[in-house]
Scaffold this motif. Structure first.
Motif, PDB file in Angstrom:
ATOM      1  N   SER A  20       0.826  -1.205   0.000  1.00  0.00           N
ATOM      2  CA  SER A  20       0.000   0.000   0.000  1.00  0.00           C
ATOM      3  C   SER A  20       0.861   1.256   0.000  1.00  0.00           C
ATOM      4  N   GLN A  21       2.004   1.230   0.664  1.00  0.00           N
ATOM      5  CA  GLN A  21       2.902   2.382   0.683  1.00  0.00           C
ATOM      6  C   GLN A  21       3.435   2.668  -0.721  1.00  0.00           C
ATOM      7  N   LEU A  22       3.929   1.637  -1.389  1.00  0.00           N
ATOM      8  CA  LEU A  22       4.484   1.828  -2.728  1.00  0.00           C
ATOM      9  C   LEU A  22       3.405   2.196  -3.740  1.00  0.00           C
ATOM     10  N   ALA A  23       2.335   1.434  -3.763  1.00  0.00           N
ATOM     11  CA  ALA A  23       1.288   1.679  -4.753  1.00  0.00           C
ATOM     12  C   ALA A  23       0.601   3.021  -4.525  1.00  0.00           C
ATOM     13  N   GLY A  24       0.327   3.345  -3.280  1.00  0.00           N
ATOM     14  CA  GLY A  24      -0.358   4.606  -2.988  1.00  0.00           C
ATOM     15  C   GLY A  24       0.454   5.826  -3.350  1.00  0.00           C
ATOM     16  N   SER A  25       1.733   5.809  -3.033  1.00  0.00           N
ATOM     17  CA  SER A  25       2.556   6.980  -3.336  1.00  0.00           C
ATOM     18  C   SER A  25       2.795   7.124  -4.832  1.00  0.00           C
ATOM     19  N   VAL A  26       2.981   6.017  -5.541  1.00  0.00           N
ATOM     20  CA  VAL A  26       3.171   6.100  -6.995  1.00  0.00           C
ATOM     21  C   VAL A  26       1.886   6.574  -7.673  1.00  0.00           C
ATOM     22  N   LEU A  27       0.747   6.038  -7.264  1.00  0.00           N
ATOM     23  CA  LEU A  27      -0.518   6.480  -7.851  1.00  0.00           C
ATOM     24  C   LEU A  27      -0.805   7.942  -7.555  1.00  0.00           C
ATOM     25  N   ALA A  28      -0.514   8.377  -6.350  1.00  0.00           N
ATOM     26  CA  ALA A  28      -0.717   9.790  -6.017  1.00  0.00           C
ATOM     27  C   ALA A  28       0.174  10.686  -6.873  1.00  0.00           C
ATOM     28  N   GLY A  29       1.425  10.284  -7.070  1.00  0.00           N
ATOM     29  CA  GLY A  29       2.328  11.064  -7.906  1.00  0.00           C
ATOM     30  C   GLY A  29       1.881  11.112  -9.356  1.00  0.00           C
ATOM     31  N   VAL A  30       1.396   9.991  -9.880  1.00  0.00           N
ATOM     32  CA  VAL A  30       0.934   9.950 -11.263  1.00  0.00           C
ATOM     33  C   VAL A  30      -0.314  10.803 -11.448  1.00  0.00           C
ATOM     34  N   PHE A  31      -1.274  10.668 -10.554  1.00  0.00           N
ATOM     35  CA  PHE A  31      -2.500  11.461 -10.692  1.00  0.00           C
ATOM     36  C   PHE A  31      -2.244  12.951 -10.517  1.00  0.00           C
ATOM     37  N   LEU A  32      -1.375  13.311  -9.581  1.00  0.00           N
ATOM     38  CA  LEU A  32      -1.035  14.727  -9.422  1.00  0.00           C
ATOM     39  C   LEU A  32      -0.298  15.244 -10.660  1.00  0.00           C
ATOM     40  N   GLY A  33       0.602  14.444 -11.206  1.00  0.00           N
ATOM     41  CA  GLY A  33       1.316  14.843 -12.414  1.00  0.00           C
ATOM     42  C   GLY A  33       0.395  15.000 -13.605  1.00  0.00           C
ATOM     43  N   ARG A  34      -0.558  14.088 -13.762  1.00  0.00           N
ATOM     44  CA  ARG A  34      -1.521  14.205 -14.871  1.00  0.00           C
ATOM     45  C   ARG A  34      -2.395  15.436 -14.712  1.00  0.00           C
ATOM     46  N   TRP A  35      -2.793  15.716 -13.475  1.00  0.00           N
ATOM     47  CA  TRP A  35      -3.628  16.900 -13.235  1.00  0.00           C
ATOM     48  C   TRP A  35      -2.856  18.172 -13.564  1.00  0.00           C
ATOM     49  N   LEU A  36      -1.586  18.242 -13.139  1.00  0.00           N
ATOM     50  CA  LEU A  36      -0.776  19.408 -13.456  1.00  0.00           C
ATOM     51  C   LEU A  36      -0.543  19.536 -14.957  1.00  0.00           C
ATOM     52  N   ARG A  38      -2.551  18.547 -17.364  1.00  0.00           N
ATOM     53  CA  ARG A  38      -3.776  19.024 -17.993  1.00  0.00           C
ATOM     54  C   ARG A  38      -3.976  20.510 -17.765  1.00  0.00           C
ATOM     55  N   ASN A  39      -3.678  20.985 -16.580  1.00  0.00           N
ATOM     56  CA  ASN A  39      -3.915  22.393 -16.269  1.00  0.00           C
ATOM     57  C   ASN A  39      -2.858  23.318 -16.851  1.00  0.00           C
ATOM     58  N   MET A  40      -1.634  22.845 -17.024  1.00  0.00           N
ATOM     59  CA  MET A  40      -0.554  23.699 -17.508  1.00  0.00           C
ATOM     60  C   MET A  40      -0.217  23.469 -18.979  1.00  0.00           C
ATOM     61  N   GLY A  41      -0.723  22.409 -19.572  1.00  0.00           N
ATOM     62  CA  GLY A  41      -0.468  22.147 -20.981  1.00  0.00           C
ATOM     63  C   GLY A  41       0.910  21.565 -21.268  1.00  0.00           C
ATOM     64  N   THR A  42       1.534  20.963 -20.302  1.00  0.00           N
ATOM     65  CA  THR A  42       2.837  20.326 -20.491  1.00  0.00           C
ATOM     66  C   THR A  42       2.628  18.828 -20.386  1.00  0.00           C
ATOM     67  N   GLU A  43       2.308  18.199 -21.509  1.00  0.00           N
ATOM     68  CA  GLU A  43       1.755  16.845 -21.472  1.00  0.00           C
ATOM     69  C   GLU A  43       2.575  15.802 -20.719  1.00  0.00           C
ATOM     70  N   PRO A  44       3.773  15.407 -21.075  1.00  0.00           N
ATOM     71  CA  PRO A  44       4.352  14.302 -20.307  1.00  0.00           C
ATOM     72  C   PRO A  44       5.279  14.741 -19.174  1.00  0.00           C
ATOM     73  N   LEU A  45       5.524  16.023 -19.021  1.00  0.00           N
ATOM     74  CA  LEU A  45       6.547  16.488 -18.079  1.00  0.00           C
ATOM     75  C   LEU A  45       6.205  16.158 -16.628  1.00  0.00           C
ATOM     76  N   PHE A  46       5.085  16.648 -16.148  1.00  0.00           N
ATOM     77  CA  PHE A  46       4.747  16.458 -14.739  1.00  0.00           C
ATOM     78  C   PHE A  46       4.300  15.032 -14.438  1.00  0.00           C
ATOM     79  N   LEU A  47       3.855  14.304 -15.457  1.00  0.00           N
ATOM     80  CA  LEU A  47       3.545  12.891 -15.257  1.00  0.00           C
ATOM     81  C   LEU A  47       4.810  12.130 -14.880  1.00  0.00           C
ATOM     82  N   VAL A  48       5.879  12.372 -15.591  1.00  0.00           N
ATOM     83  CA  VAL A  48       7.143  11.690 -15.305  1.00  0.00           C
ATOM     84  C   VAL A  48       7.719  12.163 -13.973  1.00  0.00           C
TER      85      VAL A  48
END
Length: 73
Positions: A20-36, A38-48
């Motif tokens: 849960s520690q590994l999966a939760g933190s990775v998923l949180a980072g991915v979702f936050l990166g995707r949200w950023l 979408r809002n900033m228009g920098t497609e793969p940058l914040f996801l990575v």
């Protein structure tokens, strides 16, 4: 603490906490990166960046969890 004093349920609890520690933190980072992205228009940058930051946070959390488990506190 010796290994003979540990129960199988404690090992299962440790493994589920690690998962849960590994999966939760990775998923949180991915979702936050995707949200950023979408809002900033920098497609793969914040996801990575979010993926790597989530992975680093997860590994750090796992190290702390395992240290706490084996220190006997």
């Amino acid at each position: 603490m010796r290994n003979g004093n540990r129960h199988p349920f404690q090992a299962m609890a440790l493994m589920s906490a690690i998962l849960s520690q590994l999966a939760g933190s990775v998923l949180a980072g991915v979702f936050l990166g995707r949200w950023l992205d979408r809002n900033m228009g920098t497609e793969p940058l914040f996801l990575v960046v979010g993926l790597l930051a989530g992975l680093a946070a997860g590994v750090y959390g796992v190290f702390r969890l395992v240290h706490h488990y084996f220190s006997g506190e």
